[in-house]
Design an enzyme around this catalytic site. Structure first.
Site, PDB file in Angstrom:
ATOM      1  N   ASP A  20       0.614   2.172   8.750  1.00  0.00           N
ATOM      2  CA  ASP A  20       0.149   1.496   9.967  1.00  0.00           C
ATOM      3  C   ASP A  20       1.140   1.617  11.125  1.00  0.00           C
ATOM      4  O   ASP A  20       0.776   1.400  12.268  1.00  0.00           O
ATOM      5  CB  ASP A  20      -0.104   0.010   9.687  1.00  0.00           C
ATOM      6  N   GLY A  76       7.100  -2.404   3.716  1.00  0.00           N
ATOM      7  CA  GLY A  76       6.858  -2.675   5.124  1.00  0.00           C
ATOM      8  C   GLY A  76       7.400  -4.034   5.539  1.00  0.00           C
ATOM      9  O   GLY A  76       8.384  -4.524   4.976  1.00  0.00           O
ATOM     10  N   ASN A  77       6.757  -4.650   6.526  1.00  0.00           N
ATOM     11  CA  ASN A  77       7.205  -5.949   7.050  1.00  0.00           C
ATOM     12  C   ASN A  77       7.392  -6.995   5.956  1.00  0.00           C
ATOM     13  O   ASN A  77       8.407  -7.675   5.903  1.00  0.00           O
ATOM     14  CB  ASN A  77       6.169  -6.474   8.060  1.00  0.00           C
ATOM     15  N   GLY A  78       6.382  -7.096   5.095  1.00  0.00           N
ATOM     16  CA  GLY A  78       6.436  -8.099   4.028  1.00  0.00           C
ATOM     17  C   GLY A  78       7.631  -7.883   3.117  1.00  0.00           C
ATOM     18  O   GLY A  78       8.272  -8.849   2.667  1.00  0.00           O
ATOM     19  N   THR A  79       7.933  -6.633   2.853  1.00  0.00           N
ATOM     20  CA  THR A  79       9.040  -6.307   1.952  1.00  0.00           C
ATOM     21  C   THR A  79      10.391  -6.668   2.556  1.00  0.00           C
ATOM     22  O   THR A  79      11.281  -7.173   1.860  1.00  0.00           O
ATOM     23  CB  THR A  79       8.989  -4.802   1.597  1.00  0.00           C
ATOM     24  N   ARG A 133       0.210  -5.461  -4.996  1.00  0.00           N
ATOM     25  CA  ARG A 133       0.271  -6.675  -4.172  1.00  0.00           C
ATOM     26  C   ARG A 133       0.472  -7.871  -5.107  1.00  0.00           C
ATOM     27  O   ARG A 133      -0.019  -7.879  -6.227  1.00  0.00           O
ATOM     28  CB  ARG A 133      -1.029  -6.855  -3.384  1.00  0.00           C
ATOM     29  N   TYR A 134       1.193  -8.877  -4.608  1.00  0.00           N
ATOM     30  CA  TYR A 134       1.520 -10.019  -5.455  1.00  0.00           C
ATOM     31  C   TYR A 134       1.927 -11.175  -4.557  1.00  0.00           C
ATOM     32  O   TYR A 134       2.670 -10.978  -3.598  1.00  0.00           O
ATOM     33  CB  TYR A 134       2.691  -9.632  -6.370  1.00  0.00           C
ATOM     34  N   GLY A 188       0.840  -1.210   0.000  1.00  0.00           N
ATOM     35  CA  GLY A 188       0.000   0.000   0.000  1.00  0.00           C
ATOM     36  C   GLY A 188       0.862   1.243   0.000  1.00  0.00           C
ATOM     37  O   GLY A 188       1.791   1.346   0.791  1.00  0.00           O
TER      38      GLY A 188
END
Lengths: 388, 388
Positions: free
Chosen positions: A133, A102-105, A74-75, A11
């Site tokens: 967030d 973020g965290n996922g990255t 998103r993927y 996002g």
């Protein structure tokens, strides 16, 4: 000359392009740049944009523009996709991969690094933080958060005045903020509150199950004392076990961003007042009218420092913000190992802030930047106490 | 010394208090002031706040605060209530009644005037304009509208960038604006659009029934060309006869502010894309972050001029804005008979603007004030044409 690929993921925020611009500014003379369009998907599908001077100028022109100019998206970045991404990078002889996310990255970057190692290919990786967030570990806060928090604080203040004007017609508004499982944004709604009678009168955080009775009692008190009530709820809020409201949902499907509607209807039924649920919407993360100047500045500086570190060979780190203990707000930029960021997991609003919102607002205030609006009290007359 | 009562009615705006402050500033030395709290209901129930210097200072302090500081509200102002209101005014020996409001308020003022005549009591009445919808007759535009329009123009521009970033995940956003039966606000969403690929790609106005095929074709084209689409709909939009979408509504009840959701679901089903409906919310009318400086200025000036006219004995008029024909935007303040305002009824977006939005934006631009943001193009690369 180092060949650096840079992308954005997840996002977007109002300042993610500022971080990109800062990064590009500091490496553009010494590196060959490739821009990855479309986040992880762009890596897999080789959506690479060659960083010639025209493209670089365009990226720099995006510095103050909200959204991710490279498309973040998103993927599902599963193992096979990661292997494919590494093959793409190898094929294009990319030495360094930088992602803003973020965290996922941060997790994705480390996975890409490991996969590159498996493919016998040395790849330097560096993460630049981004999240509205503020649930990213290893850093005092992350760019994007403060501007979203400021937008929410200002909107809540303005909507308090708006609803107060209409209290003979509509008594309760339930504002829903972003934040997923972390309450940083929802709690920020009260950062600019000046008076008891000004909203928010109740803030529901995802860290704490929402109790029906506490909610109703607080709203009732606000209605009695001020004639209206502003309730702020984080999108991730859940009812306390056993206090779940039964709703006639179509096929039992849950509605995205629906908790404010549920709470609004509950209050309306229980207290017989007119209520309205309002999602503050995607503009929380894109609102350039309410940008925090500090956030904008930090976003750019973090990118710039990241660029320097790439040149210096830093690897497997995220560029983090530290806060120096002092009476004034002073931030320092420091590296934190990606592993440490990942190990910290989703960073929730800490208990000492939940139980003491004043302490949270002291922490938050410098990040929001100046221009805290000062409004006069809502009413000149003592509001009559009436039974509801 | 003239005894003047002043109140605010209906949905508030971000600048309705500026009009009140301007008015109070210009009469405070020469009149006795009484503030009516709670709009028409306040008149009926004698919710009068005596205008001593402390109260006057408080009102003036509200100049830049959104919402109606006197509480505007909604109230069924039927004949009996009007008679009661007149008795209240007479009892408090009020010579002049001034209200800040929209169409309903101008009508109410004239009714109060007539009822006072019936009760053998001379009451001077004067209306000050206020509406975000801009559906008020007799004036080029009304305070409150331009700030709401600016908020919508900026938000649409920002959300275009936001959605573009996420187009591999979410393709269509349907933004819903205020405006009731008038399309001024919805159409304003495109005022700051700079590029073909930037949203809004489709604007649905309440003045024109929405045709399914036209909507789908336009969205499809945007998806093909740019990979995403921003649709803006006015809350008052209706489907063209025969193209009404059947939805499983609970008990057939219509949902307030629901047209964007209906359109969003329709597009999702027909084109098999991810869509999201988003109400821009009450903040359209309260958003102090996006205030138009011209609107703020005019709101105050209209109030101030209204004060002067009260002293000069103007009666049964509304303070209106005229636009002088010139290359530059020049406004003049002029009186218009309440009867004329009422006779004009709800002022819709005129046909020459509907068929030529460029002409509308030329008319609108000076009202939005400076600082039109200039963003670079969305993409550096030609977007591939793909079938949907």
């Amino acid at each position: 000359m180092k060949h650096v690929a840079v992308g954005q993921a997840g996002g977007p925020t109002a300042v993610i392009n500022a971080t990109l611009a800062g990064f590009v500014e500091s490496v553009k003379e010494q590196c060959q740049l490739t821009f990855v369009e479309g986040g992880y998907q762009g890596l897999v599908e080789e959506n690479f944009l060659y960083g010639d001077s025209e493209v670089i100028d365009w990226v720099l022109d995006n510095q103050s523009v909200p959204g991710a100019c490279l498309q973040s998206g998103r993927y599902p970045f599963h193992d096979e996709a990661i292997a494919e991404a590494v093959r793409s990078l190898k094929k294009h002889q990319i030495d360094t991969l930088v992602f803003i996310g973020g965290n996922g990255t941060m997790e994705a970057l480390l996975k890409v690094k490991k996969e590159a190692e498996c493919q016998g290919y040395f790849l330097q990786v560096l993460g630049l933080p981004k999240t509205v967030d503020n649930d990213l570990g290893g850093t005092d806060h992350a760019p994007g958060f403060a501007s979203a928090a400021r937008s929410i604080a200002q909107t809540t203040k303005d909507l308090s005045r708006d609803l107060y004007s209409m209290k003979n017609f509509e008594q309760v508004r339930v504002l829903e903020t972003m934040g997923r499982n972390a309450g940083w944004l929802a709690a920020a709604a009260g950062a600019w509150r000046e008076y008891e009678e000004e909203g928010p009168h109740y803030i529901a955080l995802p860290e704490q199950p929402l109790n029906k009775d506490t909610l109703l009692r607080t709203v009732k008190e606000a209605l009695s004392s001020y004639g209206y009530a502003i309730v702020v709820v984080s999108e991730g809020v859940q009812w306390e076990q056993g206090s779940q409201i039964e709703l006639n949902q179509v096929d039992g499907r849950s509605i995205l961003g629906g908790i404010s509607k549920e709470i609004s209807e509950f209050i309306s039924e229980e207290l017989n007042v007119n209520t309205r649920a309002e999602l503050l919407g995607m503009n929380q993360r894109a609102d350039t009218s309410a940008l925090s100047p500090i956030d904008t500045y930090e976003a750019y500086q973090l990118g710039r420092e990241g660029g320097r570190w790439v040149l210096e060979g830093y690897d497997e780190v995220m560029v983090a913000v530290g806060r120096e203990a002092s009476n004034y707000y002073t931030m320092e930029i420091r590296p934190v190992k990606l592993e440490k960021v990942i190990a910290e997991g989703e960073r929730l609003l800490p208990a000492q802030f939940i139980t003491n919102l004043k302490a949270y607002y002291q922490w938050l205030t410098p990040l929001l930047g100046g221009d805290r609006p000062s409004y006069p009290p809502l009413s000149k007359r003592r509001v009559e106490y009436s039974e509801h």
